[in-house]
Enzyme design. Structure first.
Site, PDB file in Angstrom:
ATOM      1  CG  ASP A  45       0.640   5.348  -2.102  1.00 52.36           C
ATOM      2  OD1 ASP A  45       1.279   6.372  -2.417  1.00 52.36           O
ATOM      3  OD2 ASP A  45       1.183   4.263  -1.842  1.00 52.36           O
ATOM      4  CD  GLU A 123      -5.606  -3.722  -5.787  1.00 50.32           C
ATOM      5  OE1 GLU A 123      -4.556  -4.352  -5.837  1.00 50.32           O
ATOM      6  OE2 GLU A 123      -6.133  -3.335  -4.724  1.00 50.32           O
ATOM      7  CB  THR A 161       3.562  -2.890  -3.870  1.00 50.90           C
ATOM      8  OG1 THR A 161       2.944  -1.665  -4.299  1.00 50.90           O
ATOM      9  CG2 THR A 161       4.841  -3.113  -4.646  1.00 50.90           C
ATOM     10  CE1 TYR A 163      -7.201  -8.495  -0.966  1.00 53.18           C
ATOM     11  CE2 TYR A 163      -7.661  -8.781  -3.311  1.00 53.18           C
ATOM     12  CZ  TYR A 163      -7.862  -9.160  -1.989  1.00 53.18           C
ATOM     13  OH  TYR A 163      -8.693 -10.207  -1.695  1.00 53.18           O
ATOM     14  CE  LYS A 165       5.120  -7.660  -0.196  1.00 53.40           C
ATOM     15  NZ  LYS A 165       4.650  -8.269   1.062  1.00 53.40           N
ATOM     16  CB  ALA A 185      -9.562 -18.091  -1.184  1.00 49.13           C
TER      17      ALA A 185
END
Length: 265
Positions: A45, A123, A161, A163, A165, A185
């Site tokens: 990927d 992303e 699907t 980072y 996830k 976080a």
């Protein structure tokens, strides 16, 4: 049909690329690295992400196809041992195309530096060095929340699907024309409050993240890691452009998800 091949530096990928070139030449299929109509990615990927960014300026003219030389990936329909079948499919010229949404990223600065635009297939993340990141999150120019935490992640459906996830985001089917904002976080106590859940943003809306003035922000856009000074804000929306995949043999999305995260064989 004119084809470009992008591969990683693994020995297996190099061997597969060599075999593929021989098969293409044997069948009189032209290899054109500059003006291709189809880009074949050989690797994983990550290799396809590299191919996407290399040809992102020609998205209306090209489609992509992935050959995986490792485990099954989310962007690859073909395996390294299926090259002859792949070339036969190319010869039949029965290509169907499936398209997925992309993320438009605009970075604005405090000074007179021109805005910078990027496209992301997977992303984008924002973090701030070793210090807590403080940012105001706007949806369609209306303040939604004031964020404090390690950072924020914004993903496409296909990137959901990755980072996204791993930090508790939802997995979205790529037919959904939307993007997802997920907190990394976040600090939630009596003083600081955020929603604390991933949110899915429609393609008609946009998200603007306004940052405190600082020089230690880190922004990722797929595999690109940039650390520009004087970032004022980052705006995310669904891009007008879409990525097109040649679906000579297309694997159903939920099958990919099951294979990647659930199946044991």
């Amino acid at each position: 049909m004119k084809i470009a091949i992008v591969h990683n530096n693994e020995e297996k990928s190099k061997e597969v690329t060599k075999k593929l070139r021989v098969l293409l030449k044997k069948n009189n299929i032209l290899i054109d690295e500059n003006q291709p109509e189809l880009i074949i990615s050989v690797g994983g990927d990550g290799t396809l992400l590299s191919a996407f960014h290399r040809f992102s300026h020609r998205l209306n003219e090209v489609s992509f196809l992935g050959v995986h030389t490792g485990h099954l990936g989310f962007y690859t329909d073909w395996r390294d041992y299926e090259l002859e079948e792949l070339v036969e499919s190319l010869m039949l010229e029965q290509e169907k195309s499936i398209s997925y949404p992309l993320l438009d990223v605009k970075i604005c600065f405090w000074d007179d530096t021109p805005d910078k635009h990027f496209l992301a297939l997977n992303e984008s993340t924002i973090k701030r060095g070793t210090r807590t990141m403080v940012a105001d999150v706007y949806i369609k120019n209306e303040l939604f929340e004031s964020f404090r935490g390690d950072g924020l992640s914004v993903s496409t459906p296909t990137g959901s699907t990755a980072y996204n996830k791993s930090i508790g985001g939802a997995v979205l089917h790529p037919s959904i024309n939307a993007f997802q904002l997920t907190e990394i976080a976040s600090l939630n106590n009596r003083v600081f409050r955020t929603l604390g859940s991933p949110i899915v943003i429609a393609h008609t809306e946009w998200v603007t993240i306004e940052l405190q003035e600082s020089s230690d922000y880190s922004i990722t856009i797929d595999q690109l890691d940039i650390r520009p000074d004087n970032i004022e804000s980052i705006q995310y929306r669904i891009a007008e452009e879409r990525i097109h995949f040649a679906s000579y043999k297309h694997m159903q999305f939920w099958h990919r998800v099951k294979d990647a995260f659930i199946s044991e064989d």
